[in-house]
Design an enzyme around this catalytic site. Structure first.
Site, PDB file in Angstrom:
ATOM      1  CG  ASP A   1     -11.480   1.910 -19.516  1.00 13.05           C
ATOM      2  OD1 ASP A   1     -11.044   0.766 -19.748  1.00 13.05           O
ATOM      3  OD2 ASP A   1     -12.063   2.197 -18.458  1.00 13.05           O
TER       4      ASP A   1
ATOM      5  CE  LYS B   1     -17.000  -1.155 -16.991  1.00 14.19           C
ATOM      6  NZ  LYS B   1     -15.869  -0.374 -17.501  1.00 14.19           N
TER       7      LYS B   1
END
Length: 501
Positions: free
Chosen positions: A232, A197
């Site tokens: 997450d 990311k």
């Protein structure tokens, strides 16, 4: 020269001028017609290459299931890491006390505190703050990044007010949601495998991220213990399970993408420890790295991958997640500008800048329902410096957004379907009983991009069929990952035995 001759000459000149003007207009129309023909050809080719008929999606789902089996069988056996999370007990609702969560998973991170009140009080109170990470820290040093995070966490702790009660003599405890591939060594330790990311910090790779954060907190004078390190997706699974016992899968569709699910412990050949009492283990799939010959890749995807920080990696994520959808659209528009003069005779310079056109901008344009597509025009002007676009141009750009977003959403649905197949939850009856399956979904892409979310839902119904799709629910778990991390910190608290005695 007589009046008649002068008049005739004037008439000839005027006729010639009219003829020349007509030729110019005709040429312009032909040129514009040629441009539109070329532009249309680019769009039709994109549509064909991004095509995701149900048959292809089923092939993708089957490939996902096969890779899941391979990843559970041995380390390195698959592009899917299928990481063992050490979470074998999800929250029950009995958790009590004040707990913090830190959620690091993209260009922003979130800090949160939660006061838990057991079965009766549930989440009695919670507060959070969101912080943007300066871009230079995403490619700097480990020390700089974690010092910045710890400093912001310390500021947040300093604002702890009424309604939050830390038991006397106790250390604050934190659930650390770290949304990057980690090789977990216990519930509260794990080494970073690689960044994704847009992050690229070499000196963190191979290090224990809990130790890095702990040292940074100590440098800030912050007395806090990390009692759970989670992804997450696992945080979202825990947060979902806290409110609904039927939640067995969690999916993140935001800046990046991932999935986690509850696996039967005896179905994990690479697990060599004692089987957990629960008989279950949460698996962090790291599905962003999934790849298959059945994925509909285009030249734009391949070019973006080649130019990325992690070429050849995270191929599935690059097709379905918010980090990349906008840039795929930009690359299509750039080709149309270069080959079809789509925006005029010169190529807008900003179109050449990678990631200048972000997925939130794409979403805003896609949701423009005004008659003249005013938002589309404004976005083109403000972001790409493209002015005076026609309605036809704007409609064509919306069509490109349609194609790219639909492909992403439909592939994400195929991924979920593959996970459900692996779990035996693609049927109505399991072990003789009718089953209900809830998939907790979190992430800004899913939450805010309405077209994407609706396309995902309709594709799930298409793949499962109407009977089974009635028993499978996709539920938005808003900030489930943050709450989930705090819940897992509570269920793995160092004071657990004290509270129970």
């Amino acid at each position: 020269m007589g009046k008649v001759e002068v008049g005739a000459a004037v008439a000839v000149v005027a006729a010639t001028a009219v003829a020349v003007a007509a030729v110019v207009v005709m040429r312009r129309r032909m040129r514009n017609g040629g441009r539109w023909g070329k532009a249309e050809a680019v769009v039709r080719e994109l549509e064909e290459r991004c095509s995701t008929p149900a048959g292809k999606l089923r092939q993708v789902a089957d490939a996902m299931t096969v890779e899941m089996h391979a990843g559970l069988a041995s380390e390195g056996g698959s592009k899917l890491k299928m990481l063992i999370s050490y979470v074998d007990n999800l929250p029950t609702g009995d958790e009590n006390g004040l707990f913090y969560a830190l959620d690091l998973g993209g260009t922003n991170f979130r800090v949160m505190r939660v006061q838990l009140g057991g079965k009766e009080g549930r989440v009695a109170k919670q507060e959070f703050a969101e912080v943007s990470i300066p871009p230079h820290l995403m490619t700097g040093t480990s020390h700089e990044l974690f010092d910045f995070i710890a400093a912001e966490l310390a500021k947040f702790v300093a604002t702890e007010g009424e309604g939050f009660h830390l038991s006397h003599g106790r250390q604050r405890e934190l659930g650390f949601t770290f949304s990057f591939p980690v090789r977990q060594t216990s519930i509260s330790s794990g080494t970073l495998i690689k960044w994704t990311k847009g992050f690229s910090i070499d000196d963190t790779v191979g290090e224990d991220v809990v130790a890095e954060l702990t040292k940074a907190m100590e440098r800030q004078g912050l007395d806090m213990r990390v009692s759970a390190l989670v992804n997450d997706t696992i945080g979202t699974l825990a947060g979902g399970r806290y409110t609904d016992k039927d939640v067995v899968v969690a999916v993140i569709l935001g800046t990046g993408s991932n999935a986690a699910y509850v696996e039967r412990a005896h179905a994990i050949p690479k697990w060599h420890g004692l089987l957990p009492k629960s008989g279950e283990m949460v698996i962090n799939m790291e599905w962003g790295n999934f790849r298959s010959s059945h994925l509909p890749l285009t030249e734009y995807d391949q070019a973006m991958d080649t130019e990325s920080l992690n070429p050849g990696e995270q191929i599935f994520e690059k097709l379905v997640s918010g980090m990349y959808l906008g840039d795929i659209v930009r690359r299509v528009l750039l080709r149309m500008a270069e080959e079809a003069a789509f925006f005029g005779d010169t190529v807008p310079p900003k179109l050449r800048i990678p990631f200048v056109f972000r997925t939130p901008d794409m979403s805003a344009m896609h949701h423009d329902h005004s008659p003249d597509l005013k938002i589309v025009g404004n976005k083109l002007k403000n972001i790409l410096g493209i002015t005076n676009t026609s309605l036809k141009t704007r409609k064509t750009i919306i069509e490109i957004c349609d194609i790219v977003a639909a492909r992403g959403a439909r592939l994400a649905a195929a991924g979920i379907y593959g996970v459900l197949k692996k779990m035996g939850r693609d049927t109505i009856i399991r072990d003789g009983e009718k089953q209900k399956t809830v998939v907790a979904v979190d992430g800004g892409l899913y939450e805010h991009y309405t077209f994407y979310r609706e396309c995902l839902h309709s594709t799930m119904i298409e793949l499962l069929g109407e009977g089974v799709s009635d028993t499978v629910i996709l539920e938005h778990s808003n900030d489930g990952s943050g709450t989930g991390a705090a819940l897992l910190a509570a269920s793995h608290s160092q004071y657990l035995d004290v509270d129970e005695s």
